[in-house]
Design a protein around this motif. Structure first.
Motif, mmCIF file in Angstrom:
data_model
loop_
_atom_site.group_PDB
_atom_site.id
_atom_site.type_symbol
_atom_site.label_atom_id
_atom_site.label_comp_id
_atom_site.label_asym_id
_atom_site.label_seq_id
_atom_site.Cartn_x
_atom_site.Cartn_y
_atom_site.Cartn_z
ATOM 1 N N GLU A 250 0.825 -1.205 0.000
ATOM 2 C CA GLU A 250 0.000 0.000 0.000
ATOM 3 C C GLU A 250 0.867 1.265 0.000
ATOM 4 O O GLU A 250 0.643 2.196 0.787
ATOM 5 C CB GLU A 250 -0.957 0.003 1.201
ATOM 6 N N ALA A 251 1.836 1.273 -0.892
ATOM 7 C CA ALA A 251 2.776 2.398 -0.945
ATOM 8 C C ALA A 251 2.152 3.581 -1.679
ATOM 9 O O ALA A 251 1.677 3.436 -2.805
ATOM 10 C CB ALA A 251 4.058 1.970 -1.654
ATOM 11 N N PRO A 252 2.134 4.781 -1.079
ATOM 12 C CA PRO A 252 1.554 5.945 -1.760
ATOM 13 C C PRO A 252 2.452 6.432 -2.893
ATOM 14 O O PRO A 252 3.653 6.609 -2.727
ATOM 15 C CB PRO A 252 1.467 6.986 -0.637
ATOM 16 N N VAL A 253 1.862 6.612 -4.065
ATOM 17 C CA VAL A 253 2.547 7.239 -5.204
ATOM 18 C C VAL A 253 1.608 8.317 -5.744
ATOM 19 O O VAL A 253 0.398 8.248 -5.541
ATOM 20 C CB VAL A 253 2.886 6.204 -6.299
ATOM 21 N N ASN A 254 2.161 9.265 -6.446
ATOM 22 C CA ASN A 254 1.323 10.397 -6.866
ATOM 23 C C ASN A 254 0.962 10.357 -8.340
ATOM 24 O O ASN A 254 0.621 11.373 -8.928
ATOM 25 C CB ASN A 254 2.027 11.713 -6.546
ATOM 26 N N PHE A 255 1.036 9.165 -8.937
ATOM 27 C CA PHE A 255 0.742 9.092 -10.367
ATOM 28 C C PHE A 255 -0.092 7.885 -10.770
ATOM 29 O O PHE A 255 -0.510 7.779 -11.915
ATOM 30 C CB PHE A 255 2.053 9.074 -11.165
ATOM 31 N N LEU A 256 -0.368 6.973 -9.854
ATOM 32 C CA LEU A 256 -1.092 5.754 -10.207
ATOM 33 C C LEU A 256 -2.587 6.061 -10.270
ATOM 34 O O LEU A 256 -3.298 6.037 -9.264
ATOM 35 C CB LEU A 256 -0.825 4.659 -9.178
ATOM 36 N N THR A 257 -3.052 6.362 -11.471
ATOM 37 C CA THR A 257 -4.440 6.773 -11.645
ATOM 38 C C THR A 257 -4.923 6.380 -13.031
ATOM 39 O O THR A 257 -4.133 6.081 -13.921
ATOM 40 C CB THR A 257 -4.570 8.301 -11.468
ATOM 41 N N ASP A 258 -6.210 6.389 -13.203
ATOM 42 C CA ASP A 258 -6.795 6.146 -14.529
ATOM 43 C C ASP A 258 -6.879 7.497 -15.232
ATOM 44 O O ASP A 258 -7.584 8.404 -14.785
ATOM 45 C CB ASP A 258 -8.188 5.532 -14.376
ATOM 46 N N PRO A 259 -6.167 7.677 -16.344
ATOM 47 C CA PRO A 259 -6.146 8.993 -17.003
ATOM 48 C C PRO A 259 -7.511 9.450 -17.487
ATOM 49 O O PRO A 259 -7.718 10.634 -17.702
ATOM 50 C CB PRO A 259 -5.190 8.767 -18.181
ATOM 51 N N ALA B 102 0.043 1.996 -4.610
ATOM 52 C CA ALA B 102 0.374 0.737 -5.281
ATOM 53 C C ALA B 102 0.146 -0.402 -4.294
ATOM 54 O O ALA B 102 0.461 -0.270 -3.100
ATOM 55 C CB ALA B 102 1.829 0.757 -5.742
ATOM 56 N N ASP B 103 -0.407 -1.511 -4.771
ATOM 57 C CA ASP B 103 -0.582 -2.665 -3.873
ATOM 58 C C ASP B 103 0.756 -3.080 -3.277
ATOM 59 O O ASP B 103 0.868 -3.332 -2.078
ATOM 60 C CB ASP B 103 -1.199 -3.850 -4.644
#
Length: 399
Positions: free
Chosen positions: A257-266, A276-277
């Motif tokens: 469950e790591a936070p990233v600032n780009f993992l999204t549905d465009p 991220a899982d």
């Protein structure tokens, strides 16, 4: 439990001499398996018994029938020990095929009429691994004729194909270890076997006791899809945690469950940012990898024409790539979709990922052995999560 204790007799005696022992053994084995799976309840029929007695690579439980093994064991043993027997009998006047072996070959030809057994008539042309050759031929023939022998419904055909998927049966080889989460209650394990052997578990058309909205179906498909806990999110979280532990034990640095600032549905905008899982550090060329898990039911494809086993997981993998791969690449990350279905089959990228983890374990650790530890444990995690969904919705009288 299996045919091993009877195997010496099958390999050293003609098949017709072992018929009574074979029959008694198979009857006893079937009663034992039937008691384990259904506990005296109905629905464990000839189809379930035939499935259970197929090799695991063909979707079975690997509980070989003595009758099946007896069809080839004597011939295989004779062909494998041909030179030794010729040496022992060199002064006995025995030359060429003895009557016992000739009779066994004729019986084998009845079981495998399409197999060219001419090579078994000469020690120079006999296969180097005769038992493996004959076993593969016999069980492949049985599996191919299953639909004709039992007049399978579309759902039964689909389930049988799913059971033969890549790594779908790995969980059966797992040794119970409580510290690794590799344990199930008797009810959970029995329920998983029922799901795979296509045995009804629920009263049809009764309301789901968890969500109290939809009706149950007797084979448990609603239980697999129900969004109320324990539901597919429970299964997802359990598999994620086990995969994270596998990476840790392999010496691979990762964070759940790591936070990233780009993992999204465009297509949905920034409001769908999510962690991220698993974030695997330094996975490829120094780049971190975002591992995204998704579990699906392969039987959703039954609503369409031309069901293909494994297609649901492959489609789920492709959709994940379309959603996230570009954003990961633009931010110097690798994206790894990890798709699996309820029967434990894995999509190609998931297999590639676990294969690499397995190689790391081989190179870094003496124990546990790679494939059993990685694929087996992950497969067990998938089935344990599924068991929680199924058992939570069982009628109390079946608990």
């Amino acid at each position: 439990m299996g045919v091993a204790k009877l195997l010496f007799g099958l390999r050293t005696c003609q098949p017709h001499l072992m018929e009574d022992a074979v029959s008694r053994f198979d009857d006893g084995l079937r009663k034992a398996i039937e008691d384990i799976v259904v506990g005296g309840d109905p629905f464990f029929g000839d189809l379930q018994w035939r499935l259970a007695s197929l090799p695991m690579r063909l979707g079975g439980l690997g509980l070989f029938l003595a009758r099946d093994v007896g069809a080839y064991a004597f011939v295989a043993s004779r062909a494998q020990s041909w030179e030794l027997q010729d040496h022992i009998l060199r002064n006995g006047g025995v030359v060429g095929l003895d009557p016992d072996y000739q009779q066994a070959l004729e019986c084998l030809n009845v079981s495998l009429p399409d197999l060219d057994i001419g090579g078994f008539s000469n020690k120079d042309t006999a296969p180097s691994k005769p038992q493996k050759t004959l076993a593969n031929a016999l069980f492949s023939k049985i599996a191919q004729s299953l639909g004709e022998a039992f007049d399978l419904s579309p759902r039964q055909k689909a389930v049988f194909e799913c059971l033969k998927g890549p790594h779908a049966q790995e969980f059966l080889t797992v040794i119970p270890i409580e510290g690794l989460g590799q344990c199930m209650s008797a009810v959970e394990y029995r329920t998983i076997l029922k799901y795979r052997l296509m045995i009804p578990m629920y009263p049809e058309d009764e309301t789901c006791p968890i969500c109290r909205k939809a009706c149950m179906d007797k084979y448990g498909e609603h239980a697999v899809h129900c969004k109320e806990l324990p539901g597919f999110k429970y299964r997802h979280d359990w598999v994620r945690d086990v995969l994270g532990d596998i990476l840790r034990r392999a010496g691979i640095s990762a964070k759940k469950e790591a936070p990233v600032n780009f993992l999204t549905d465009p297509t949905e905008g920034r409001s769908t940012l999510r962690p991220a899982d698993l974030l695997v550090f330094g996975w490829a060329g120094g780049k971190h990898a975002c591992v995204d898990l998704t579990g699906v039911s392969p039987l959703v494809g039954l609503r369409e024409n031309g069901f293909v086993a494994g297609l649901a997981a492959t489609k789920a993998e492709s959709k994940k790539v379309d959603k996230h791969a570009k954003a990961c690449a633009e931010n110097q990350h690798v994206f790894i979709p990890f798709a699996f279905d309820t029967f434990g089959s894995l999509a190609p990228e998931a297999i590639n990922f676990l294969t690499r983890v397995q190689r790391v374990i081989h190179s870094n650790c003496s124990t546990p052995k790679g494939q059993g530890f990685v694929f087996g444990r992950l497969g067990f995690a998938i089935q344990k999560g599924l068991a929680a969904q199924l058992v939570a919705r069982l009628p109390s009288v079946l608990m």
